[in-house]
Design a protein around this motif. Structure first.
Motif, short mmCIF file in Angstrom:
data_model
loop_
_atom_site.label_atom_id
_atom_site.label_comp_id
_atom_site.label_asym_id
_atom_site.label_seq_id
_atom_site.Cartn_x
_atom_site.Cartn_y
_atom_site.Cartn_z
N LEU A 141 3.49 3.12 3.24
CA LEU A 141 3.04 3.91 2.10
C LEU A 141 2.84 3.03 0.87
N ARG A 142 3.68 2.01 0.72
CA ARG A 142 3.49 1.08 -0.40
C ARG A 142 2.17 0.34 -0.25
N ARG A 143 1.83 -0.05 0.97
CA ARG A 143 0.56 -0.72 1.21
C ARG A 143 -0.61 0.20 0.88
N ILE A 144 -0.53 1.43 1.32
CA ILE A 144 -1.61 2.38 1.06
C ILE A 144 -1.84 2.52 -0.44
N ALA A 145 -0.76 2.61 -1.20
CA ALA A 145 -0.89 2.70 -2.66
C ALA A 145 -1.51 1.43 -3.23
N ALA A 146 -1.12 0.26 -2.70
CA ALA A 146 -1.68 -1.00 -3.20
C ALA A 146 -3.16 -1.11 -2.87
N TYR A 147 -3.55 -0.73 -1.68
CA TYR A 147 -4.96 -0.76 -1.30
C TYR A 147 -5.78 0.17 -2.20
N SER A 148 -5.17 1.27 -2.60
CA SER A 148 -5.86 2.24 -3.45
C SER A 148 -6.15 1.68 -4.84
N LEU A 181 -9.92 5.29 2.28
CA LEU A 181 -8.93 4.74 3.20
C LEU A 181 -9.22 5.26 4.60
N MET A 182 -9.14 4.37 5.60
CA MET A 182 -9.39 4.77 6.98
C MET A 182 -8.15 4.52 7.82
N PHE A 183 -7.77 5.54 8.61
CA PHE A 183 -6.60 5.45 9.48
C PHE A 183 -7.04 5.60 10.93
N PRO A 184 -6.94 4.53 11.74
CA PRO A 184 -7.36 4.63 13.13
C PRO A 184 -6.47 5.53 13.96
N GLU A 185 -5.26 5.80 13.47
CA GLU A 185 -4.39 6.77 14.13
C GLU A 185 -3.34 7.26 13.14
N PRO A 245 -0.28 14.97 4.19
CA PRO A 245 0.26 15.21 2.85
C PRO A 245 1.03 14.01 2.31
N GLU A 246 1.73 13.29 3.19
CA GLU A 246 2.49 12.12 2.75
C GLU A 246 1.56 11.02 2.26
N ILE A 247 0.46 10.83 2.96
CA ILE A 247 -0.54 9.84 2.52
C ILE A 247 -1.15 10.27 1.19
N ALA A 248 -1.55 11.54 1.12
CA ALA A 248 -2.22 12.03 -0.09
C ALA A 248 -1.33 11.94 -1.32
N ALA A 249 -0.03 11.89 -1.12
CA ALA A 249 0.90 11.82 -2.26
C ALA A 249 0.90 10.44 -2.92
N VAL A 250 0.41 9.39 -2.21
CA VAL A 250 0.46 8.05 -2.79
C VAL A 250 -0.93 7.49 -3.09
#
Length: 294
Positions: free
Chosen positions: A171-178, A185-189, A198-203
């Motif tokens: 989740l920290r990475r996802i926030a940094a990429y944002s 953001l693309m998630f292959p799985e 919802p957890e992804i959308a929160a960050v």
């Protein structure tokens, strides 16, 4: 009609999730365009399979192969094209070159993943298990954004972090990429399925692209709106069906099978002429060809 990158941004602006056609070569892209798909997705792995007959698990293809394929696809397909550029060709400098060349080839969106391709089979448990450092990937995404000639081109941060790293680190990475300037953001799985959204959308406030989302989740409009889910990638069923059909036909003929037995399994002449745009070529011939034909 707006150019493809503008059309793709209009699709992202909707409060809805759009299916992307899983294409792998100019023929499949032409058929997707002809049958009304709004968006096409060129997978890195299936593009290699179909056009080079090489596996995805080791580095046997390069960025120039991908750029050439995109040129040929966009020659026959007007729908916006999302391109899986794997790791972008290497470091941040090669990513910049890859982005510029894919832009010139007509890509509307370009995915850059945070994995390394294993140098040889057996060097990694999974194809996407070798993660780049967060710092290096952020630099690559920033380079991709800075390299764009057209602001309409969408840079997509693709990450396998949810599958390969502890949840808090992912989740920290996802926030940094944002924060890198990437615009999706693309998630292959999703290891946890729809519960991960919802957890992804929160960050992040970016739109999300997901591969293989179950149909019931795809129909959950409230969840889609809340998580900003915008693009759903589908399994590569057309490629698998094409391989099966070609193998069956050639095996049948090699074994001395009769031609008549394959008649009903072939595309009719009218469909073939529609795919190859015979009528369009004839119209152009009538408008512009001045010299007498033999």
């Amino acid at each position: 009609m707006p150019v493809a990158p503008d059309r793709f941004r209009a699709i992202l602006a909707r409060d809805a999730c759009t299916n992307a056609a899983p294409i792998f070569d100019p023929l499949s892209a032409r058929i997707a365009d002809m049958t009304g798909w709004e968006v096409c997705k060129l997978s890195g792995s299936f593009g290699k399979f179909a056009n080079l007959a090489v596996p995805d698990g080791v580095p046997l293809a390069n960025a120039s192969d991908l750029v050439d394929l995109c040129w040929r696809i966009k020659r026959v397909c007007d729908a916006p094209l999302i391109v899986d550029a794997d790791d972008g060709g290497g470091n941040a400098l090669t990513v910049a070159r890859t982005v510029r060349e894919l832009e010139m080839a007509g890509a509307a969106a370009i995915e850059i993943e945070d994995n390394l391709v294993p140098a040889a089979f057996g060097r990694a448990e999974r194809r996407h298990a070798l993660m780049l450092s967060e710092e290096e990937q952020v630099g690559k995404l920033e380079a991709a954004v800075a390299a764009r000639h057209r602001p309409e081109t969408v840079i997509v941060a693709r990450t396998s972090a949810l599958s390969e790293l502890p949840r808090s680190e992912a989740l920290r990475r996802i926030a940094a990429y944002s924060r890198s300037g990437a615009e999706a953001l693309m998630f292959p799985e999703l290891p946890g399925g729809a519960a991960d959204l919802p957890e992804i959308a929160a960050v992040t406030t970016l739109p999300l692209f997901v591969l293989g989302l179950p149909s019931d989740t795809f129909r959950d409009r409230a969840l889609i709106a809340a998580s900003r889910l915008r693009i759903r990638f589908l399994p590569h069923i057309p490629y698998r069906m094409a391989v099966q059909a070609i193998t069956a036909a050639l095996d049948h003929l090699a074994q001395g099978g009769d031609l008549e037995g394959l008649g009903e399994r072939q595309a009719p002449e009218g469909l073939l002429r529609k795919v190859d745009r015979t009528a369009e070529t004839e119209r152009w011939q009538g408008r512009f060809l001045r010299s007498p034909t033999p």
